[in-house]
Motif scaffolding. Sequence first.
Motif, PDB file in Angstrom:
ATOM      1  N   VAL A   1     -19.045  79.492 -39.791  1.00  0.00           N
ATOM      2  CA  VAL A   1     -18.637  79.793 -38.416  1.00  0.00           C
ATOM      3  C   VAL A   1     -19.723  80.660 -37.798  1.00  0.00           C
ATOM      4  O   VAL A   1     -20.116  81.680 -38.383  1.00  0.00           O
ATOM      5  CB  VAL A   1     -17.271  80.504 -38.355  1.00  0.00           C
ATOM      6  CG1 VAL A   1     -16.936  80.875 -36.908  1.00  0.00           C
ATOM      7  CG2 VAL A   1     -16.174  79.628 -38.946  1.00  0.00           C
TER       8      VAL A   1
ATOM      9  N   PRO B   1     -19.124  71.687 -42.815  1.00  0.00           N
ATOM     10  CA  PRO B   1     -18.354  71.818 -41.577  1.00  0.00           C
ATOM     11  C   PRO B   1     -18.787  73.071 -40.827  1.00  0.00           C
ATOM     12  O   PRO B   1     -19.013  74.120 -41.441  1.00  0.00           O
ATOM     13  CB  PRO B   1     -16.907  71.931 -42.079  1.00  0.00           C
ATOM     14  CG  PRO B   1     -16.918  71.218 -43.396  1.00  0.00           C
ATOM     15  CD  PRO B   1     -18.250  71.509 -44.001  1.00  0.00           C
TER      16      PRO B   1
ATOM     17  N   LEU C   1     -18.252  75.465 -37.193  1.00  0.00           N
ATOM     18  CA  LEU C   1     -17.548  75.843 -35.970  1.00  0.00           C
ATOM     19  C   LEU C   1     -18.414  76.867 -35.252  1.00  0.00           C
ATOM     20  O   LEU C   1     -18.758  77.905 -35.825  1.00  0.00           O
ATOM     21  CB  LEU C   1     -16.174  76.431 -36.300  1.00  0.00           C
ATOM     22  CG  LEU C   1     -15.365  77.034 -35.147  1.00  0.00           C
ATOM     23  CD1 LEU C   1     -15.060  75.974 -34.075  1.00  0.00           C
ATOM     24  CD2 LEU C   1     -14.061  77.653 -35.674  1.00  0.00           C
TER      25      LEU C   1
ATOM     26  N   ASP D   1     -18.620  67.297 -39.425  1.00  0.00           N
ATOM     27  CA  ASP D   1     -17.478  68.082 -38.939  1.00  0.00           C
ATOM     28  C   ASP D   1     -18.059  69.231 -38.127  1.00  0.00           C
ATOM     29  O   ASP D   1     -18.474  70.259 -38.666  1.00  0.00           O
ATOM     30  CB  ASP D   1     -16.670  68.596 -40.127  1.00  0.00           C
ATOM     31  CG  ASP D   1     -15.360  69.268 -39.702  1.00  0.00           C
ATOM     32  OD1 ASP D   1     -15.260  69.735 -38.558  1.00  0.00           O
ATOM     33  OD2 ASP D   1     -14.442  69.333 -40.547  1.00  0.00           O
TER      34      ASP D   1
ATOM     35  N   SER E   1     -11.130  80.846 -36.514  1.00  0.00           N
ATOM     36  CA  SER E   1     -11.848  80.798 -37.788  1.00  0.00           C
ATOM     37  C   SER E   1     -10.884  80.646 -38.963  1.00  0.00           C
ATOM     38  O   SER E   1     -11.194  79.959 -39.942  1.00  0.00           O
ATOM     39  CB  SER E   1     -12.703  82.053 -37.958  1.00  0.00           C
ATOM     40  OG  SER E   1     -11.911  83.222 -38.078  1.00  0.00           O
TER      41      SER E   1
ATOM     42  N   GLU F   1      -7.910  79.116 -38.857  1.00  0.00           N
ATOM     43  CA  GLU F   1      -7.456  77.718 -38.835  1.00  0.00           C
ATOM     44  C   GLU F   1      -8.529  76.802 -39.413  1.00  0.00           C
ATOM     45  O   GLU F   1      -8.223  75.861 -40.166  1.00  0.00           O
ATOM     46  CB  GLU F   1      -7.122  77.314 -37.400  1.00  0.00           C
ATOM     47  CG  GLU F   1      -5.906  78.022 -36.827  1.00  0.00           C
ATOM     48  CD  GLU F   1      -5.723  77.742 -35.349  1.00  0.00           C
ATOM     49  OE1 GLU F   1      -6.525  76.949 -34.782  1.00  0.00           O
ATOM     50  OE2 GLU F   1      -4.807  78.317 -34.741  1.00  0.00           O
ATOM     51  N   PHE F   2      -9.763  77.065 -39.077  1.00  0.00           N
ATOM     52  CA  PHE F   2     -10.893  76.263 -39.570  1.00  0.00           C
ATOM     53  C   PHE F   2     -10.988  76.337 -41.089  1.00  0.00           C
ATOM     54  O   PHE F   2     -11.031  75.309 -41.774  1.00  0.00           O
ATOM     55  CB  PHE F   2     -12.174  76.770 -38.911  1.00  0.00           C
ATOM     56  CG  PHE F   2     -13.452  76.215 -39.476  1.00  0.00           C
ATOM     57  CD1 PHE F   2     -13.914  74.958 -39.087  1.00  0.00           C
ATOM     58  CD2 PHE F   2     -14.208  76.952 -40.373  1.00  0.00           C
ATOM     59  CE1 PHE F   2     -15.104  74.453 -39.599  1.00  0.00           C
ATOM     60  CE2 PHE F   2     -15.402  76.458 -40.886  1.00  0.00           C
ATOM     61  CZ  PHE F   2     -15.842  75.197 -40.500  1.00  0.00           C
TER      62      PHE F   2
ATOM     63  N   ARG G   1      -8.047  74.683 -42.936  1.00  0.00           N
ATOM     64  CA  ARG G   1      -8.140  73.213 -42.889  1.00  0.00           C
ATOM     65  C   ARG G   1      -9.185  72.697 -43.872  1.00  0.00           C
ATOM     66  O   ARG G   1      -8.914  71.757 -44.635  1.00  0.00           O
ATOM     67  CB  ARG G   1      -8.487  72.758 -41.467  1.00  0.00           C
ATOM     68  CG  ARG G   1      -8.714  71.254 -41.368  1.00  0.00           C
ATOM     69  CD  ARG G   1      -8.978  70.809 -39.946  1.00  0.00           C
ATOM     70  NE  ARG G   1     -10.206  71.345 -39.382  1.00  0.00           N
ATOM     71  CZ  ARG G   1     -11.416  70.832 -39.594  1.00  0.00           C
ATOM     72  NH1 ARG G   1     -11.569  69.765 -40.383  1.00  0.00           N
ATOM     73  NH2 ARG G   1     -12.483  71.363 -39.026  1.00  0.00           N
TER      74      ARG G   1
END
Length: 255
Positions: free
Chosen positions: A114, A185, A187, A213, A239, A241-242, A245
């Motif tokens: 993130v 992934p 974010l 992602d 962050s 939630e990311f 998941r």
Amino acid sequence: MPVLPGAEPFTHNGSEDIGVLLCHGFTSTPQSMRAWGEHLAAEGFTVRCPLLPGHGTRWPDLNRTSWRDWYAAAEAELAELRGRCRSVFVFGQSMGGTLTLRLAERHPDIAGIVLVNPSVTTLRMGARLLPLLGRVWPAIGGIPGDIAKPGGFELAYQRLPLRAMASMQEFWGVVRADLGRVRQPLLLFRSAVDHVVEPVNSALVLDGVASSDLAEVVLADSFHVATLDHDAPAIFSGSVEFLQRIHCERAEEVV
């Protein structure tokens, strides 16, 4: 030199499933990340936010370090977390985002990253002269505390050490050259108004990484130090939630 009160590293031992490494920005301290770390700790995660070398004491100390020192400190914390937790994530703000990207480039087993207003370049006039200027002037006036929220405070140096800044500029080139190696992934939170890092930084990151992602969130009500600003709650919850998941998806792949 003694560490400034409030600049101390943040550590919390929680879950052995998920660990998070937080990386603060250039001239800043873990104070800028502490609320984020406390939010993650309250969710039960193991958290580390080291004080990077040369930071949190006096600004001349930063000129005695380089990006290799900052990266080595972050990598050491990552190694400790990897030995403790099954899934490890790295979150970084500003230069902390630069460190996060480099860690992801070098350690593909990182579960996800993130970024908050990451820095990988600058469009400012005179940036190419930094190595020369650093030999003449040790520092210039800095711009800590770029926060829209009234009363917002960042514990950071009031001066910008030029030799260290030149080293960070070198680091940007190293990270940009290997962005295609980032496949985790990702974010990315970007402030719509940022007086420190230009929007081109986030664009370069999003265009350069190989992550499938990939998501960008624009923060409408925060300046550069968004983790201490109006949108901090959205960063913290987003962050969590990311990482939840991603951790669940990784667990399903194993099964």
